[in-house]
Scaffold this motif. Structure first.
Motif, PDB file in Angstrom:
ATOM      1  N   SER A  56       0.804  -1.227   0.000  1.00 63.29           N
ATOM      2  CA  SER A  56       0.000   0.000   0.000  1.00 63.29           C
ATOM      3  C   SER A  56       0.831   1.268   0.000  1.00 63.29           C
ATOM      4  O   SER A  56       0.354   2.325  -0.380  1.00 63.29           O
ATOM      5  CB  SER A  56      -0.951   0.008   1.181  1.00 63.29           C
ATOM      6  OG  SER A  56      -0.193   0.070   2.357  1.00 63.29           O
ATOM      7  N   SER A  57       2.091   1.191   0.430  1.00 60.43           N
ATOM      8  CA  SER A  57       2.892   2.429   0.446  1.00 60.43           C
ATOM      9  C   SER A  57       3.263   2.851  -0.975  1.00 60.43           C
ATOM     10  O   SER A  57       3.725   3.958  -1.197  1.00 60.43           O
ATOM     11  CB  SER A  57       4.171   2.204   1.254  1.00 60.43           C
ATOM     12  OG  SER A  57       5.017   1.335   0.531  1.00 60.43           O
ATOM     13  N   GLY A  58       3.069   1.972  -1.932  1.00 61.19           N
ATOM     14  CA  GLY A  58       3.442   2.307  -3.311  1.00 61.19           C
ATOM     15  C   GLY A  58       4.905   1.980  -3.589  1.00 61.19           C
ATOM     16  O   GLY A  58       5.341   1.950  -4.733  1.00 61.19           O
ATOM     17  N   SER A  59       5.666   1.693  -2.542  1.00 56.84           N
ATOM     18  CA  SER A  59       7.075   1.355  -2.747  1.00 56.84           C
ATOM     19  C   SER A  59       7.208  -0.173  -2.765  1.00 56.84           C
ATOM     20  O   SER A  59       6.555  -0.881  -1.991  1.00 56.84           O
ATOM     21  CB  SER A  59       7.906   1.953  -1.607  1.00 56.84           C
ATOM     22  OG  SER A  59       9.030   1.160  -1.359  1.00 56.84           O
ATOM     23  N   ALA A  60       8.100  -0.656  -3.641  1.00 55.04           N
ATOM     24  CA  ALA A  60       8.254  -2.106  -3.767  1.00 55.04           C
ATOM     25  C   ALA A  60       9.224  -2.665  -2.728  1.00 55.04           C
ATOM     26  O   ALA A  60       9.478  -3.869  -2.684  1.00 55.04           O
ATOM     27  CB  ALA A  60       8.751  -2.438  -5.167  1.00 55.04           C
ATOM     28  N   ILE A  92       9.278  13.682  -0.093  1.00 56.95           N
ATOM     29  CA  ILE A  92       8.823  13.447   1.281  1.00 56.95           C
ATOM     30  C   ILE A  92       8.324  12.005   1.427  1.00 56.95           C
ATOM     31  O   ILE A  92       8.616  11.321   2.400  1.00 56.95           O
ATOM     32  CB  ILE A  92       7.720  14.469   1.651  1.00 56.95           C
ATOM     33  CG1 ILE A  92       8.351  15.854   1.794  1.00 56.95           C
ATOM     34  CG2 ILE A  92       6.993  14.066   2.921  1.00 56.95           C
ATOM     35  CD1 ILE A  92       7.375  16.971   2.014  1.00 56.95           C
ATOM     36  N   LYS A  93       7.611  11.550   0.416  1.00 61.98           N
ATOM     37  CA  LYS A  93       7.079  10.177   0.452  1.00 61.98           C
ATOM     38  C   LYS A  93       8.185   9.143   0.323  1.00 61.98           C
ATOM     39  O   LYS A  93       8.077   8.031   0.765  1.00 61.98           O
ATOM     40  CB  LYS A  93       6.156   9.969  -0.754  1.00 61.98           C
ATOM     41  CG  LYS A  93       4.729  10.258  -0.485  1.00 61.98           C
ATOM     42  CD  LYS A  93       3.874   9.835  -1.663  1.00 61.98           C
ATOM     43  CE  LYS A  93       4.311  10.435  -2.962  1.00 61.98           C
ATOM     44  NZ  LYS A  93       3.497  10.141  -4.110  1.00 61.98           N
ATOM     45  N   GLY A  94       9.252   9.550  -0.381  1.00 67.25           N
ATOM     46  CA  GLY A  94      10.341   8.611  -0.580  1.00 67.25           C
ATOM     47  C   GLY A  94      10.274   7.906  -1.922  1.00 67.25           C
ATOM     48  O   GLY A  94      11.103   7.037  -2.199  1.00 67.25           O
ATOM     49  N   SER A  95       9.299   8.246  -2.762  1.00 68.70           N
ATOM     50  CA  SER A  95       9.336   7.612  -4.089  1.00 68.70           C
ATOM     51  C   SER A  95      10.452   8.248  -4.911  1.00 68.70           C
ATOM     52  O   SER A  95      10.997   7.635  -5.819  1.00 68.70           O
ATOM     53  CB  SER A  95       7.991   7.690  -4.804  1.00 68.70           C
ATOM     54  OG  SER A  95       7.304   8.843  -4.471  1.00 68.70           O
ATOM     55  N   LEU A  96      10.811   9.473  -4.572  1.00 71.43           N
ATOM     56  CA  LEU A  96      11.993  10.111  -5.164  1.00 71.43           C
ATOM     57  C   LEU A  96      13.039  10.255  -4.074  1.00 71.43           C
ATOM     58  O   LEU A  96      12.693  10.580  -2.932  1.00 71.43           O
ATOM     59  CB  LEU A  96      11.633  11.529  -5.599  1.00 71.43           C
ATOM     60  CG  LEU A  96      11.271  11.806  -7.041  1.00 71.43           C
ATOM     61  CD1 LEU A  96      11.086  13.306  -7.222  1.00 71.43           C
ATOM     62  CD2 LEU A  96      12.313  11.289  -8.007  1.00 71.43           C
TER      63      LEU A  96
END
Ligand code: ADP
Length: 986
Positions: free
Chosen positions: A20-24, A392-396
């Protein structure tokens, strides 16, 4: 249920936890572990990790496979989840019946280097992250990798851990000798230094860039900007530690937090997240705290773990209109590398753990935080707010630590979900106030006089816990000391003081008496219009044209309220901003009160800020974004920060229209207009309060009528306080008919306490005042004293109160007839406060309930309390859960309470009480005619102690239950004892 069934049953929850966080990352870590244990073979892994396929689909594929492979794999899968998921998610996924030993499996698989790459995969992924480039180099030199292979690994779309996995996968496809190179390389690195990072120095270009960056950051942070208009105050000379606290309680953190703890591990709630939020009120010192952090880093005296620090101001980022890549953002807005930009950026991507970003004032960004637009590629251009949110989310820029500041009201649940931890900045402590004043006034006699005058004005002292207000008060010390009787009481008073101070300092001739405002009316109106339109459009930085449109002249600028905006990119022409956002709100309020150009609906709209449409303005080209997308964002989440600004402005409008300041407006505005505006404000406040009261539900029969404050209630109370007209406060309270007023989690600090006490003292009947989970502190407790006579119960759980606060509170409480109950769970109380409770118990023979759980009270404190209890005949509830009174403390309490005819409920849960204590407590049971419940859960009572309790219970029919869970008893004993006495609960 078998573990295999569990995988099926919990499928949705597991998928949610993994994806759910969108990160793998979680999913990939689980795969690493299962691969290393041989539970998955490499082909399984490739079937699950199909590039470009949705993360959830990969997750489902894994679950199917694990299920098919059977019980052992499922058990190991659960163990892997335990290892990988953050603590909060972990609890639901434990399975104790794990059947195979992962260590044994490991041994079987280590015969070749390729297999070692698999068995050691989890640790290799983490070790490689700091040295991807060097490993690639080793593989190129040994002839195993081509530059095209290297590029595939380096793809910037991948996070560093994904790059490491990609590298391992490529090496595997190259065969045994390539695997050998990697293992050897890692081993050499480890031998030559204790860790990979220790043995390594960054490339020369990076070091050069670091030097340039740190000298620019140092230049930016060594002076305080609020002093810009008046004098240059160096940060070193004035910086005073504020109070930092974790938003979520954490058992391993004791004592106050320091600046370094912000990026440290203390209080981490989500290991996976990179972003730490520092939240605090406007003027609470967030920017200054970041400035201090920057300065210490730039000097190399702290935060040495970070090689590069990039500071951003969200206020400034608002004016960036073009789309940027992360690289452009870093270099254009912080520091431009003279050479080798690509290499430096690559270094940043490869070493995220060495990089720190700070974003000051997230609440000032026009767009509210959202996680809708996902972006993973650091070279892709996007609007700045999208870059920011993805970082902030950490996807970048995953792995780069980020520190963000914001006012708490503007922090949305979506942002909270992405936080590593939240730290609250709560202004100065009483000793911080002393320290600041002494630093501000080098002449000790002046400092002493200022402190003296603060101590004699408790309302002002309450305000001074806010750094910005203390700064103003110190700045205006001459006016303060000369004020005599009329010394400032409200925030408006304080800001009027600074207005007068600045005018008198900057103009050659100064008018005495109340004419000073009239003399500077034009300046006030020019700056007021600029501020007002800025608040309406969330604009905090102004261009020359904006100034011109509002008629701001050079003379107006010279007064010192506007300062030149610092901009690292400095490609723009001169820009200006107000000394502080609160000063902008104050000028906006002055404009609303004094201008002839605002329309009649301005005040009513201001008091319903959620309904206030975005003010259109002809100026402010730089601030107003042009595209529709931005317009949407403006209407959406971003309004929360704007609402707070409008609320602050409305608070000032109330204060400025107070009867006490009428003489000031005498020659500035026709009195009929002023009268009308006053009436409007009074009507709005009264209507606002009524709306809250109407929301109170009818009580269920037998229960008390209770009101839980809705958002905006405390703000209205503050507006009423600013007016300083007891008639209005009385009127508001005359319509409030409740028994219990609940203001939990309302961000109540000392300033709010002053206002609450001012208004609540007019309540017609005493109430229970519940202020749990705020930041009242000792200063706030002192502010609450005036409303103690209308409090029958006071709930102050989790409020940072110490023994000193209790001393003052009880000194007043003893004199209040209605005061019967107090709850102080989870504060900072020690044995030193118990003498005051003892005195209270001796004096007040109608006191009912004392709850002191989760403090630091020991045997000594219990003995002191016992002194009071001996002489008290009214106390019905005594709660000491989570202290450390031990056997001796329990004995003292037991002997004091043994003949009590009032005590109904006693809790000594988790207090280190053993059988000696239990036997003593049995005496209360033996004699008491009132006690119904005794809580002794989580102690160390043995069978001997329980025997005593059982014997005592034989003589007592009133007792309902004795709670004994988690004591020193075997299962067999528990069974037997339950049979003997059903009122014992284990
Ligand atoms: P925020 O960012 O929370 O709105 P600021 O950091 O801008 O607050 O603080 C406002 C003013 O208060 C500063 O300009 C400074 O004068 C004073 N101040 C804030 N924090 C401190 C501190 N730790 N030490 C000394 N002065 C401070």
């Amino acid at each position: 249920m078998s573990v295999q069934e569990l995988v099926l049953r919990q499928r949705t929850e597991i998928l949610h936890a993994l994806c759910s966080s969108g990160s793998a990352e979680h999913l990939e870590q689980v795969l690493d572990i299962l691969l290393s244990q041989g539970e998955l073979i490499f082909e399984d892994y490739q079937n699950i990790q199909v590039p470009g396929r949705a993360l959830y689909t990969n997750g489902r594929q894994l679950l199917d496979l694990v299920y098919i492979k059977g019980v052992d794999t499922c058990a190991l899968f659960y163990a892997a989840l335990q290892q990988v998921l953050p603590e909060v998610q972990r609890a639901g996924f434990s399975f104790s019946g794990c059947c195979s030993n992962p260590e044994e499996k490991k041994e079987e698989y280590q015969s070749t280097c390729t297999q070692s790459l698999l068995t050691q995969r989890p640790s290799l992924v983490s070790k490689l992250q700091g040295c991807i480039e060097d490993t690639l180099k080793a593989l190129v030199i040994s002839g195993h990798f081509t530059s095209a292979d290297c590029d595939e690994v380096r793809l910037p779309i991948h996070t560093p851990s994904q790059q490491a996995r990609r590298l391992l996968d490529y090496v595997r496809s190259k065969g045994e000798s390539a695997a050998k190179v990697v293992l050897q390389y890692i081993q050499e690195k480890q031998v030559s230094g204790s860790t990979l990072r220790d043995s390594w120095t960054p490339p020369k270009e990076v070091l050069k860039y670091q030097k340039k960056l740190s000298s620019s950051v140092s230049a930016q942070s060594c002076f305080l900007s609020t002093y810009g208009g008046t004098s240059h105050m160096s940060l070193d000379d004035i910086y005073t530690e504020g109070q930092l606290e974790l938003a979520q309680n954490c058992n391993d953190v004791h004592g106050p937090l320091g600046l370094k703890d912000i990026v440290g591990t203390a209080g981490t709630v989500n290991e996976e997240a990179d972003t730490v939020l520092v939240s605090g009120d406007a003027g609470g010192g967030k920017s200054t705290l970041l400035q201090r952090l920057h300065l210490l880093w730039a000097r190399g005296t702290a935060f040495e773990d970070f090689l590069l620090l990039f500071p951003f101001s969200c206020r400034r980022l608002n004016s960036v209109q073009q789309e940027l890549s992360v690289q452009e953002l870093l270099f254009q807005h912080c520091c431009w590398p003279d050479r080798e930009q690509e290499e430096i950026f690559q270094f940043i991507l490869d070493h995220p753990q060495l990089i720190l970003f700070t974003f000051d004032g997230l609440d000032e960004l026009k767009q509210g935080f959202s996680d809708e637009h996902r972006l993973c590629c650091p070279t892709q251009r996007a609007p700045v707010h999208i870059l920011l949110f993805n970082m902030i989310k950490g996807s970048l820029m995953k792995g780069v630590r980020k520190v963000v500041t914001s006012r708490p009201e503007a922090v949305s649940p979506v942002l909270k979900k992405n936080l590593r931890k939240e730290v609250l900045l709560q202004g100065f402590t009483p000793s911080g106030i002393d320290c600041f004043v002494q630093k501000h006034h080098l002449d000790p006699t002046v400092a002493a006089k200022v402190l003296e005058s603060l101590r004699t004005n408790t309302a002002l002292l309450g305000l001074c816990h806010s750094p910005v207000l203390l700064w103003i008060v110190s700045q205006c010390h001459k006016e303060l000391l000369g004020f005599g009787e009329g010394s400032p009481q409200t925030i408006t008073d304080v800001f009027l003081m600074i207005l007068q101070h600045f005018f008198q300092h900057q103009s050659s001739q100064s008018t005495m008496g109340s004419g000073w405002l009239h003399e500077h009316l034009n300046t006030v109106l020019h700056l007021g219009q600029l501020a007002y339109e800025g608040i309406g459009t969330s604009c905090y930085i102004f261009s020359d044209t904006d100034l011109e449109t509002c008629g701001v002249t050079d003379t107006d600028i010279c007064m010192g309220f506007l300062i030149q905006s610092k901009d690292l990119s400095s490609t723009h022409s001169k820009r200006f901003e107000f000394l502080h956002l609160i000063i902008q709100c104050f000028f906006a309020a002055l404009y609303i009160v004094l201008s002839n150009n605002t329309d009649r609906s301005t005040i009513p709209k201001l008091f319903e800020p959620q309904n206030m449409t975005v003010l259109r303005s002809t100026c402010f080209g730089v601030c107003l974004p042009s595209t529709e997308k931005y317009e949407q964002a403006l209407k959406g989440e971003a309004t929360s920060a704007k609402t707070i600004n409008l609320q602050i402005t409305a608070t000032f409008v109330s204060g400025l229209l107070s009867q006490r300041h009428r003489s000031l407006w005498l020659h500035c505005c026709p009195s009929a207009v002023m009268e009308k505006r006053v009436k409007q404000v009074v009507r709005c406040l009264s209507k606002g309060m009524q709306k809250h009261f109407k929301s109170i539900p009818q009580p269920v029969e037998g229960e008390k009528k209770s009101m839980h404050a809705m958002p905006g209630f405390v703000w209205l109370i503050k507006c009423i306080y600013e007016m300083q007209e007891s008639r209005i406060a009385k009127d508001a309270m005359s319509k409030l008919e409740v028994d219990h007023l609940k203001l939990t989690y309302c961000n109540i600090g000392p300033v709010e306490c002053t206002a609450l006490a001012y208004v609540l003292q007019h309540l017609r009947n005493p109430v229970g005042l519940q202020l749990d989970n705020n930041s009242v502190g000792d200063v706030g407790v002192e502010q609450l004293l005036p409303c103690m006579p209308v409090c029958n119960s006071l709930y102050l759980r989790n409020n940072n109160i110490t023994d000193e606060g209790i001393r003052k509170l009880l000194a007043k409480g003893i004199q209040c007839d209605s005061f019967r109950k107090i709850a102080l769970f989870n504060n900072k109380l020690t044995d030193a406060c118990t003498q005051h409770f003892s005195h209270l118990l001796k004096t007040k023979q109608d006191f009912l309930s004392l709850r002191l759980g989760n403090n630091n009270i020991t045997e000594e404190g219990a003995k002191q309390l016992a002194e009071g209890l001996k002489c008290n005949h009214s106390l019905a509830y005594l709660g000491l859960w989570g202290n450390k009174i031990g056997d001796a403390g329990a004995e003292a309490l037991a002997s004091a309470l043994e003949n009590s005819t009032s005590l109904v409920w006693l809790s000594l849960v988790d207090n280190g009480v053993g059988s000696v204590g239990a036997c003593a407590l049995a005496n209360i049971i033996k004699n008491s005619t009132s006690l119904e419940e005794l809580w002794l859960t989580e102690n160390c009572i043995t069978r001997t102690g329980v025997d005593c309790l059982i014997q005592a219970l034989e003589h007592n029919t009133r007792m309902q239950s004795v709670w004994l869970k988690n004591n020193d008893l075997s299962l067999g004993e528990v069974e037997e004892l339950t049979q003997r006495e059903s009122r014992l609960i284990f």
